[in-house]
Design an enzyme around this catalytic site. Structure first.
Site, PDB file in Angstrom:
ATOM      1  N   LEU A   1      38.598  39.639  16.870  1.00  0.00           N
ATOM      2  CA  LEU A   1      37.202  40.099  16.882  1.00  0.00           C
ATOM      3  C   LEU A   1      37.130  41.598  16.635  1.00  0.00           C
ATOM      4  O   LEU A   1      38.068  42.331  16.947  1.00  0.00           O
ATOM      5  CB  LEU A   1      36.517  39.753  18.212  1.00  0.00           C
ATOM      6  CG  LEU A   1      36.966  40.447  19.499  1.00  0.00           C
ATOM      7  CD1 LEU A   1      36.369  41.839  19.659  1.00  0.00           C
ATOM      8  CD2 LEU A   1      36.582  39.599  20.691  1.00  0.00           C
TER       9      LEU A   1
ATOM     10  N   GLU B   1      43.758  38.099  19.219  1.00  0.00           N
ATOM     11  CA  GLU B   1      42.314  38.099  18.995  1.00  0.00           C
ATOM     12  C   GLU B   1      41.981  38.978  17.789  1.00  0.00           C
ATOM     13  O   GLU B   1      42.521  40.064  17.650  1.00  0.00           O
ATOM     14  CB  GLU B   1      41.608  38.623  20.251  1.00  0.00           C
ATOM     15  CG  GLU B   1      40.108  38.573  20.164  1.00  0.00           C
ATOM     16  CD  GLU B   1      39.602  37.213  19.702  1.00  0.00           C
ATOM     17  OE1 GLU B   1      39.904  36.200  20.335  1.00  0.00           O
ATOM     18  OE2 GLU B   1      38.910  37.165  18.658  1.00  0.00           O
TER      19      GLU B   1
ATOM     20  N   CYS C   1      42.470  50.203  18.547  1.00  0.00           N
ATOM     21  CA  CYS C   1      43.611  49.396  18.099  1.00  0.00           C
ATOM     22  C   CYS C   1      44.299  49.818  16.811  1.00  0.00           C
ATOM     23  O   CYS C   1      45.525  49.730  16.727  1.00  0.00           O
ATOM     24  CB  CYS C   1      43.191  47.946  18.000  1.00  0.00           C
ATOM     25  SG  CYS C   1      42.790  47.277  19.615  1.00  0.00           S
TER      26      CYS C   1
HETATM   27  N1  LIG Z   1      39.030  46.053  21.822  1.00  0.00           N
HETATM   28  C1  LIG Z   1      39.141  45.207  20.817  1.00  0.00           C
HETATM   29  O1  LIG Z   1      38.240  45.086  19.997  1.00  0.00           O
HETATM   30  C2  LIG Z   1      40.360  44.367  20.633  1.00  0.00           C
HETATM   31  C3  LIG Z   1      41.460  44.508  21.471  1.00  0.00           C
HETATM   32  N2  LIG Z   1      42.571  43.709  21.300  1.00  0.00           N
HETATM   33  C4  LIG Z   1      43.704  43.811  22.218  1.00  0.00           C
HETATM   34  O2  LIG Z   1      43.333  43.184  23.457  1.00  0.00           O
HETATM   35  C5  LIG Z   1      43.935  43.860  24.571  1.00  0.00           C
HETATM   36  C6  LIG Z   1      42.859  44.276  25.545  1.00  0.00           C
HETATM   37  O3  LIG Z   1      41.999  45.185  24.908  1.00  0.00           O
HETATM   38  P1  LIG Z   1      40.617  45.618  25.555  1.00  0.00           P
HETATM   39  O4  LIG Z   1      39.916  44.422  26.092  1.00  0.00           O
HETATM   40  O5  LIG Z   1      39.941  46.456  24.542  1.00  0.00           O
HETATM   41  O6  LIG Z   1      41.134  46.510  26.779  1.00  0.00           O
HETATM   42  P2  LIG Z   1      40.317  47.049  28.019  1.00  0.00           P
HETATM   43  O7  LIG Z   1      40.988  48.284  28.473  1.00  0.00           O
HETATM   44  O8  LIG Z   1      38.859  47.066  27.709  1.00  0.00           O
HETATM   45  O9  LIG Z   1      40.519  45.909  29.141  1.00  0.00           O
HETATM   46  C7  LIG Z   1      41.727  45.647  29.752  1.00  0.00           C
HETATM   47  C8  LIG Z   1      41.453  45.362  31.231  1.00  0.00           C
HETATM   48  O10 LIG Z   1      42.651  44.878  31.835  1.00  0.00           O
HETATM   49  C9  LIG Z   1      42.641  45.298  33.208  1.00  0.00           C
HETATM   50  N3  LIG Z   1      43.989  45.195  33.761  1.00  0.00           N
HETATM   51  C10 LIG Z   1      45.092  45.921  33.470  1.00  0.00           C
HETATM   52  N4  LIG Z   1      46.142  45.501  34.172  1.00  0.00           N
HETATM   53  C11 LIG Z   1      45.701  44.459  34.937  1.00  0.00           C
HETATM   54  C12 LIG Z   1      46.330  43.592  35.880  1.00  0.00           C
HETATM   55  N5  LIG Z   1      47.638  43.686  36.148  1.00  0.00           N
HETATM   56  N6  LIG Z   1      45.577  42.657  36.503  1.00  0.00           N
HETATM   57  C13 LIG Z   1      44.251  42.544  36.229  1.00  0.00           C
HETATM   58  N7  LIG Z   1      43.610  43.330  35.343  1.00  0.00           N
HETATM   59  C14 LIG Z   1      44.324  44.270  34.700  1.00  0.00           C
HETATM   60  C15 LIG Z   1      42.125  46.723  33.129  1.00  0.00           C
HETATM   61  O11 LIG Z   1      41.643  47.160  34.389  1.00  0.00           O
HETATM   62  C16 LIG Z   1      41.033  46.587  32.047  1.00  0.00           C
HETATM   63  O12 LIG Z   1      39.756  46.377  32.625  1.00  0.00           O
HETATM   64  C17 LIG Z   1      44.731  45.023  23.967  1.00  0.00           C
HETATM   65  O13 LIG Z   1      46.064  44.607  23.806  1.00  0.00           O
HETATM   66  C18 LIG Z   1      44.094  45.229  22.598  1.00  0.00           C
HETATM   67  O14 LIG Z   1      45.015  45.742  21.669  1.00  0.00           O
HETATM   68  C19 LIG Z   1      42.607  42.749  20.343  1.00  0.00           C
HETATM   69  C20 LIG Z   1      41.546  42.545  19.503  1.00  0.00           C
HETATM   70  C21 LIG Z   1      40.333  43.323  19.586  1.00  0.00           C
HETATM   71  O1  LIG Z   2      42.564  44.598  17.102  1.00  0.00           O
HETATM   72  C1  LIG Z   2      41.466  45.079  17.208  1.00  0.00           C
HETATM   73  O2  LIG Z   2      41.114  45.845  18.106  1.00  0.00           O
HETATM   74  C2  LIG Z   2      40.416  44.843  16.160  1.00  0.00           C
HETATM   75  O3  LIG Z   2      40.424  46.017  15.309  1.00  0.00           O
HETATM   76  C3  LIG Z   2      39.428  46.009  14.308  1.00  0.00           C
HETATM   77  O4  LIG Z   2      38.138  45.942  14.888  1.00  0.00           O
HETATM   78  P1  LIG Z   2      37.383  47.230  15.464  1.00  0.00           P
HETATM   79  O5  LIG Z   2      38.344  48.350  15.639  1.00  0.00           O
HETATM   80  O6  LIG Z   2      36.619  46.779  16.648  1.00  0.00           O
HETATM   81  O7  LIG Z   2      36.312  47.621  14.351  1.00  0.00           O
HETATM   82  P2  LIG Z   2      36.374  47.724  12.728  1.00  0.00           P
HETATM   83  O8  LIG Z   2      35.119  47.185  12.207  1.00  0.00           O
HETATM   84  O9  LIG Z   2      37.619  47.175  12.196  1.00  0.00           O
HETATM   85  O10 LIG Z   2      36.350  49.297  12.504  1.00  0.00           O
HETATM   86  C4  LIG Z   2      37.452  50.114  12.845  1.00  0.00           C
HETATM   87  C5  LIG Z   2      37.208  51.519  12.351  1.00  0.00           C
HETATM   88  O11 LIG Z   2      37.280  51.581  10.919  1.00  0.00           O
HETATM   89  C6  LIG Z   2      36.121  52.194  10.408  1.00  0.00           C
HETATM   90  N1  LIG Z   2      35.824  51.619   9.078  1.00  0.00           N
HETATM   91  C7  LIG Z   2      35.689  50.286   8.924  1.00  0.00           C
HETATM   92  C8  LIG Z   2      35.441  49.746   7.676  1.00  0.00           C
HETATM   93  C9  LIG Z   2      35.339  50.574   6.569  1.00  0.00           C
HETATM   94  O12 LIG Z   2      35.113  50.143   5.408  1.00  0.00           O
HETATM   95  N2  LIG Z   2      35.471  51.911   6.747  1.00  0.00           N
HETATM   96  C10 LIG Z   2      35.731  52.456   7.978  1.00  0.00           C
HETATM   97  O13 LIG Z   2      35.878  53.692   8.093  1.00  0.00           O
HETATM   98  C11 LIG Z   2      35.049  51.920  11.434  1.00  0.00           C
HETATM   99  O14 LIG Z   2      33.982  52.819  11.341  1.00  0.00           O
HETATM  100  C12 LIG Z   2      35.839  52.075  12.718  1.00  0.00           C
HETATM  101  O15 LIG Z   2      35.952  53.430  13.072  1.00  0.00           O
HETATM  102  C13 LIG Z   2      39.602  44.782  13.412  1.00  0.00           C
HETATM  103  O16 LIG Z   2      38.551  44.748  12.451  1.00  0.00           O
HETATM  104  C14 LIG Z   2      39.584  43.513  14.246  1.00  0.00           C
HETATM  105  O17 LIG Z   2      39.849  42.384  13.413  1.00  0.00           O
HETATM  106  C15 LIG Z   2      40.658  43.605  15.337  1.00  0.00           C
HETATM  107  O18 LIG Z   2      40.625  42.466  16.159  1.00  0.00           O
END
Ligand SMILES: NC(=O)C1=CN([C@@H]2O[C@H](COP(=O)(O)OP(=O)(O)OC[C@H]3O[C@@H](n4cnc5c(N)ncnc54)[C@H](O)[C@@H]3O)[C@@H](O)[C@H]2O)C=CC1
Ligand SMILES: O=C(O)[C@H]1O[C@H](OP(=O)(O)OP(=O)(O)OC[C@H]2O[C@@H](n3ccc(=O)[nH]c3=O)[C@H](O)[C@@H]2O)[C@H](O)[C@@H](O)[C@@H]1O
Length: 480
Positions: free
Chosen positions: A159, A157, A272
């Site tokens: 996002l 993902e 992340c």
């Molecule tokens: N937060 C972000 O913006 C992004 C995160 N990712 C990736 O996506 C993954 C998830 O991230 P988040 O949604 O931020 O994590 P999160 O911590 O918000 O959600 C993960 C959820 O999984 C649940 N969970 C864990 N083990 C479980 C199990 N065995 N059965 C059912 N539920 C279970 C937890 O209770 C928790 O609510 C990570 O690998 C992260 O690196 C990727 C792109 C964007």
């Molecule tokens: O794998 C993930 O979790 C996600 O990590 C980032 O998304 P996110 O961490 O939600 O937010 P960003 O907008 O990337 O910002 C990350 C950090 O960098 C900082 N940032 C961003 C842009 C910039 O120009 N300068 C800067 O300091 C932001 O303030 C923030 O602290 C990536 O942008 C997503 O594409 C990815 O899916």
């Protein structure tokens, strides 16, 4: 009717599945989680995460073809496609501690899928995982499969928080990796059909499993590297009189570089970037590539340097001590438009100031007091665990108070640190704020949101990352 089940109702699982449900009314989508309070919140009027536009999408579909449930096994058993979107934090103990991804939650989800499945399934890696995780997952599933066919896909993902819904509605690309076998290709097509409901097919990229897994780590590493590059430049700007915003603008005009993601800051945060780069570093080390590992490690080091540099600027400007001084903190979330504080640079900066015995008055429009206290008092290894698995509860940090108003935070304060770029910080009445503060009154803008000239005219001593220094700061060393 195709049935999708997503394990993990977090920042990715919740919004991603809500959008799939909205765009694919004929598909039933159930999001499951072992953390019951989160499920209760998804089913309530107060969603567990703040994300612009999310509430509308959830309200449109919840109870129709979108469901949130704690009945994990039942819904996994019934699903045709199982997304796994559990947390994959950095390992804190054992082999690879401090770098490798902790796949405990992933492995237990995979074992459970194998245990409860009675029909063939496509299992989709949504979580960010090390390259080759799919192979390990495949082994777990096939060794326990009792003749059931599992196809593993990698569908990372991309996002970003704060813009999750618009990113999901209009993604730059959707990436699907799978096995090159006919069964693997069939599984890719099945997932492609889901996204094709709203994503133009030319934006759906299909690759092999390892390219998809690595592309996610590579994308985050490249993005974070841009920020560390511009932050490294910000230190040089301060030393030379250049203005980092002008430098970013000038280099961003080169179409090969592009204008996005060049904002200097107090450091990047979020759950992340650091975790995924450390994971990449570990994979490079394991593959005998220390030079490549060191290259990427430097991105994290510069990020740490930027936070320390900021704290040093604050302390050295204020006569080399902040002991007993009230400092207002504007913003605690890791970026604007989210209440998420995972790895927020605010934690490091606040802890640095607390180490120098400052009194902090913190205001963030979305982050509640308990969360701030928890972040500042708990060890990182505890914070990385889901709340229900934490062994200790937070002890309130006495030097910290949290307020629900920027003006309240600054009353009687010696200085202000802006740590999140919330829009409202641009339009505050800084004259009123100045009048209520101790003099000299300082503003340390870690996000370059305020109008420096205007604030200097009011009387503030202003430090803004990477901008020409105030006369007050010129003679002070960058590192105290
Ligand atoms: N937060 C972000 O913006 C992004 C995160 N990712 C990736 O996506 C993954 C998830 O991230 P988040 O949604 O931020 O994590 P999160 O911590 O918000 O959600 C993960 C959820 O999984 C649940 N969970 C864990 N083990 C479980 C199990 N065995 N059965 C059912 N539920 C279970 C937890 O209770 C928790 O609510 C990570 O690998 C992260 O690196 C990727 C792109 C964007
Ligand atoms: O794998 C993930 O979790 C996600 O990590 C980032 O998304 P996110 O961490 O939600 O937010 P960003 O907008 O990337 O910002 C990350 C950090 O960098 C900082 N940032 C961003 C842009 C910039 O120009 N300068 C800067 O300091 C932001 O303030 C923030 O602290 C990536 O942008 C997503 O594409 C990815 O899916």
């Amino acid at each position: 009717m195709v049935k999708i089940c997503c394990i993990g109702a977090g920042y990715v699982g919740g919004p991603t599945m809500a959008v799939i449900a909205m765009k694919c009314p004929e598909i039933e989508v159930v999001v499951v989680d072992i953390f019951e309070p989160r499920i209760l919140a998804w089913n309530s009027d107060h969603l567990p995460i703040y994300e612009p536009g999310l509430e509308d999408v959830v309200k449109q579909c919840r109870g129709k073809n979108l469901f949130f449930s704690k009945d994990v096994e039942k819904h996994v058993a019934e699903a045709d496609i199982v997304f796994v979107s559990v947390n994959t934090p950095t390992k804190t103990q054992g082999l690879g501690a401090g770098k490798a991804a902790d796949l405990t939650y992933w492995e237990s989800a995979a074992r459970m899928i194998a245990d409860v499945s009675k029909s063939d399934k496509i299992v989709v890696e949504k979580s960010t995982v090390p390259v080759k995780t799919a192979e390990a997952i495949e082994k777990i599933l096939t060794h326990n499969s009792r003749g059931i066919n599992f196809q593993i896909l990698s569908n990372p993902e991309f996002l970003a928080e704060g813009t999750a819904i618009q990113d999901l509605f209009n993604p730059d690309r959707v990436l699907i990796g799978g096995r090159e076998s006919p069964e693997g290709q069939k599984a890719i097509e099945a997932l492609k059909d889901v996204y094709a409901h709203w994503v133009p097919v030319e934006r759906i990229l299909c690759t092999n499993l390892w390219s998809a897994e690595l592309s996610k780590l590579a994308a985050n590493a490249f993005l974070a590297q841009r920020i560390s590059s511009v932050n490294a430049m910000s230190a040089l700007c301060e030393a030379t009189g250049a203005d980092v915003s002008q430098v970013s603008h000038a280099i961003g005009k080169d179409t090969r570089i592009g204008p996005k993601f060049l904002n200097a800051s107090v450091g990047f945060g979020g759950s992340c970037f650091q975790k995924d780069i450390l994971n990449l570093v570990y994979i490079c080390e394991c593959n005998g590539l220390p030079e490549v590992a060191n290259y990427w490690k430097q991105v994290v080091k510069v990020n740490e340097y930027q936070k320390t540099r900021f704290v040093n600027r604050v302390v050295s400007s204020m006569f080399n001590t902040v002991s007993g001084k009230k400092i207002a903190i504007f913003g605690f979330a890791f970026k604007k438009d989210t209440g998420d504080t995972r790895e927020t640079p605010a934690i490091g900066v606040c802890q640095g100031l607390l180490g120098d015995k400052a009194m902090l008055s913190i205001y963030d429009p979305q982050v509640p007091q308990e969360q701030i206290q928890r972040d500042l008092s708990m060890h990182k290894s505890e914070l990385d665990k889901p709340p229900h698995l934490r062994a200790v509860s937070p002890i309130a940090v006495e030097q910290v108070s949290c307020v629900w108003d920027a003006y309240e935070a600054t009353k009687g304060a010696h200085g202000i640190c802006i740590l999140t770029e919330w829009d409202e910080f641009k339009t505050l009445d800084y004259q009123k704020i100045y009048d209520d503060m101790q003099k000299p009154a300082f503003v340390f803008d870690g996000r370059n949101v305020v109008d420096v000239d205007q604030l200097r005219q009011i009387g503030f001593i202003v430090y803004s990352i990477g901008k020409p220094l105030d006369a007050w700061l010129k003679d002070m060393p960058a590192v105290a």
